[in-house]
Design a protein around this motif. Structure first.
Motif, short mmCIF file in Angstrom:
data_model
loop_
_atom_site.label_atom_id
_atom_site.label_comp_id
_atom_site.label_asym_id
_atom_site.label_seq_id
_atom_site.Cartn_x
_atom_site.Cartn_y
_atom_site.Cartn_z
N LYS A 154 0.83 -1.20 0.00
CA LYS A 154 0.00 0.00 0.00
C LYS A 154 0.86 1.25 0.00
O LYS A 154 0.56 2.23 -0.68
CB LYS A 154 -0.92 -0.01 1.21
N LYS A 155 1.96 1.22 0.80
CA LYS A 155 2.85 2.39 0.86
C LYS A 155 3.53 2.64 -0.48
O LYS A 155 3.73 3.78 -0.89
CB LYS A 155 3.88 2.19 1.97
N LYS A 156 3.88 1.57 -1.18
CA LYS A 156 4.52 1.73 -2.49
C LYS A 156 3.54 2.36 -3.47
O LYS A 156 3.91 3.22 -4.26
CB LYS A 156 5.02 0.39 -3.00
N GLU A 166 7.75 3.63 13.67
CA GLU A 166 7.92 2.18 13.52
C GLU A 166 9.41 1.80 13.56
O GLU A 166 9.79 0.79 14.15
CB GLU A 166 7.29 1.72 12.21
N ILE A 167 10.23 2.63 12.91
CA ILE A 167 11.68 2.35 12.90
C ILE A 167 12.24 2.44 14.32
O ILE A 167 13.05 1.60 14.73
CB ILE A 167 12.40 3.34 11.96
N ASN A 168 11.80 3.44 15.09
CA ASN A 168 12.28 3.57 16.47
C ASN A 168 11.87 2.37 17.31
O ASN A 168 12.67 1.86 18.12
CB ASN A 168 11.74 4.87 17.08
N GLU A 194 16.45 -6.88 11.60
CA GLU A 194 17.40 -6.11 10.79
C GLU A 194 16.91 -5.96 9.35
O GLU A 194 17.02 -4.89 8.75
CB GLU A 194 18.77 -6.79 10.83
N ASN A 195 16.34 -7.06 8.78
CA ASN A 195 15.82 -6.98 7.42
C ASN A 195 14.63 -6.00 7.35
O ASN A 195 14.51 -5.21 6.42
CB ASN A 195 15.37 -8.37 6.95
N LEU A 196 13.75 -6.09 8.36
CA LEU A 196 12.59 -5.20 8.39
C LEU A 196 13.03 -3.74 8.53
O LEU A 196 12.48 -2.85 7.89
CB LEU A 196 11.67 -5.59 9.54
N LEU A 197 14.04 -3.51 9.37
CA LEU A 197 14.55 -2.14 9.54
C LEU A 197 15.14 -1.62 8.23
O LEU A 197 14.97 -0.45 7.89
CB LEU A 197 15.63 -2.13 10.64
N GLU A 198 15.84 -2.49 7.51
CA GLU A 198 16.43 -2.06 6.24
C GLU A 198 15.34 -1.63 5.26
O GLU A 198 15.47 -0.61 4.58
CB GLU A 198 17.25 -3.21 5.66
N GLN A 199 14.24 -2.40 5.22
CA GLN A 199 13.14 -2.04 4.33
C GLN A 199 12.49 -0.72 4.75
O GLN A 199 12.19 0.14 3.92
CB GLN A 199 12.09 -3.16 4.34
N LYS A 200 12.28 -0.58 6.08
CA LYS A 200 11.65 0.65 6.57
C LYS A 200 12.52 1.86 6.28
O LYS A 200 12.03 2.93 5.90
CB LYS A 200 11.40 0.54 8.07
N ARG A 201 13.83 1.71 6.47
CA ARG A 201 14.72 2.85 6.23
C ARG A 201 14.77 3.20 4.74
O ARG A 201 14.89 4.37 4.38
CB ARG A 201 16.11 2.52 6.75
N ALA A 202 14.68 2.18 3.88
CA ALA A 202 14.64 2.45 2.44
C ALA A 202 13.37 3.22 2.08
O ALA A 202 13.40 4.17 1.29
CB ALA A 202 14.71 1.14 1.66
N SER A 203 12.23 2.81 2.70
CA SER A 203 10.98 3.53 2.45
C SER A 203 11.07 4.96 2.97
O SER A 203 10.59 5.90 2.33
CB SER A 203 9.82 2.81 3.15
#
Length: 471
Positions: free
Chosen positions: A2-4, A61-63, A197-206
């Protein structure tokens, strides 16, 4: 996903909103262009606000994920320390086992030698000789008792050494089991760390993508703002040009009126000169006695007729500008479907329950799978979900996270632990069964691939807290 889609739609909207240039010739046209630009600027600012709101939510969410990752890494490190201690205990137990087995074997060898010596130098014949040659029955019985005591001592020591060896072997097995349990927990925490870590990487990319879109939208808003400035300047230029034209027309009109007035004055003066009276004047010289009649006729008329002056000054400088700042209503339909969480809890039975009832209920699910983040006692759950669901069955509202469960109820010591108490470890929780055993949802691979199980040693890893919710 949805965010994309949102990000792509915003990017397309910004890309399609091209900045116009000032290309109109009338004030009304420029004002109309300015209204369109202002509307586009307002839409762009609304898009910026939406992007910043999404980014703010994503930052939260990242925090949260960062905090969970820190806790998970700390749990992994603590489990590594516990494993290192268990390995040291196992090595120490192996040394003790070797020493106990050596003592047992030595004692057994010595006993065999003593038995062999007695039989080789005595046997049944030697006992008979002892009975015949020894006239003192007391001495004979004393020798027999001494021999029997020697046999009893050997048997006792051999049994003791065998027990020591068995105890050391049992301890070694227990330590090996504890180490296996710790390794499984460590592996589960490391998997959770990798997932975070994978989820954080995706969130930071977004988040970075949102930054790019916000920067692009701000650039577009700046262009719209500059365009509005240019349009204001254009409107001012057209107004000044219109005023200059009106002033020139007024000056020309006044000049024409002055010229007409001058011509009229010149005509009047000429008419007055030409009509000035010049009549006949006769003078006769006569005798004194004669009558002299002198007649003079002066006829002069001057008439200056000016045309009526009609000074109707018509200033055609006028502009009528009717602004119709009607904009389509911007109804933002950010409606979201209701979020019905499927994490349904079991219906409470009686609204309360004893510790033994909780343990009895919890053990019904032994063998069911371990699923990280799961919320089903039959389909799969994790350690904190298992405790949460079991307590919820009896109407107790306890936290869903293992860290938060360390504050549930009131704290007691492990020595005071009763069935139904919550045993808290670093990154793990269990339900105390009594007798030093726990029932918990573990990702331990040997059982058979992780699941709800019983561990006989509740202290297989350091206990952080014991919490009592009941009573």
């Amino acid at each position: 996903m949805k965010k994309k889609v949102l990000a792509m739609s915003l990017a397309v909207a910004l890309g399609c909103a091209q900045v116009m240039v000032v290309g109109a010739d009338t004030i009304d046209e420029v004002k109309q262009q300015k209204e369109q630009t202002s509307s586009q600027l307002a839409n762009t600012k609304a898009q910026i606000n939406a992007l910043e709101s999404k980014k703010s939510q994503l930052t939260g969410e990242i925090n949260d994920l960062d905090a969970k990752l820190v806790t998970t890494i700390a749990s992994v490190n603590e489990l590594k320390d516990s494993i290192a201690k268990k390995e040291a205990e196992i090595e120490e137990t192996k040394v003790k086992l070797e020493a106990a087995e050596k003592d047992r074997d030595q004692q057994y060898s010595d006993m065999k030698k003593r038995i062999q010596y007695l039989y080789e130098n005595g046997g049944n014949g030697a006992w008979a000789t002892t009975l015949l040659e020894n006239g003192n029955i007391s001495d004979m019985l004393g020798n027999v008792k001494q021999t029997q005591d020697l046999y009893d001592y050997d048997e006792k020591k051999l049994t003791e050494y065998a027990n020591v060896v068995q105890e050391v072997e049992d301890l070694g097995k227990k330590l090996d089991d504890d180490k296996t349990e710790l390794l499984d927990l460590k592996e589960g925490q490391e998997e959770e760390q990798k997932s975070l870590e994978n989820l954080l990487e995706q969130k930071r990319a977004s988040s970075s993508d949102y930054d790019n879109q916000i920067a692009s939208a701000n650039q577009k808003a700046s262009e719209y703002q500059n365009l509005i400035g240019q349009q204001n300047e254009k409107i001012q230029e057209l107004v000044e040009e219109q005023q200059r034209q009106a002033a020139a027309e007024e000056a020309a009109r006044k000049a024409a009126e002055d010229a007409a007035a001058q011509v009229s004055n010149n005509t009047e003066e000429t008419s007055s000169v030409s009509n000035a009276g010049s009549g006949s004047n006769t003078s006769t010289s006569a005798k004194p006695t004669a009558n002299t009649n002198s007649g003079s006729s002066n006829g002069g008329s001057a008439g200056t007729t000016k045309p009526a002056k009609n000074n109707n000054s018509s200033n055609g400088s006028g502009s009528s500008s009717n602004k119709n700042n009607s904009k389509p209503t911007n109804n933002s339909g950010n409606s979201k479907p209701a979020n019905n969480s499927g994490n349904s809890k079991p219906a409470p039975s009686t609204g309360s329950g004893s510790g033994s009832a909780i343990v009895s209920y919890a053990t019904q699910f032994i063998g069911n799978p371990y699923v990280w983040g799961g919320n089903s006692l039959t389909g799969g759950t994790d350690c904190s979900g298992f405790v949460h669901l079991v307590y919820a069955h009896f109407g107790y509202d306890v936290a869903r996270q293992s860290g938060a469960l360390q504050s549930a109820g009131r704290g007691v010591s492990y020595a005071e632990a009763q069935p139904g108490d919550i045993i808290c470890y670093s990154g793990h929780v269990a339900i105390y069964m009594g007798g030093g055993a726990i029932v918990h949802a573990s990702n331990s691979k040997p059982y058979p691939a992780g699941g709800i199980k019983i561990t006989s040693n509740a202290a297989y890893q350091p206990i952080v807290a014991v919490r009592r919710v009941i009573g």
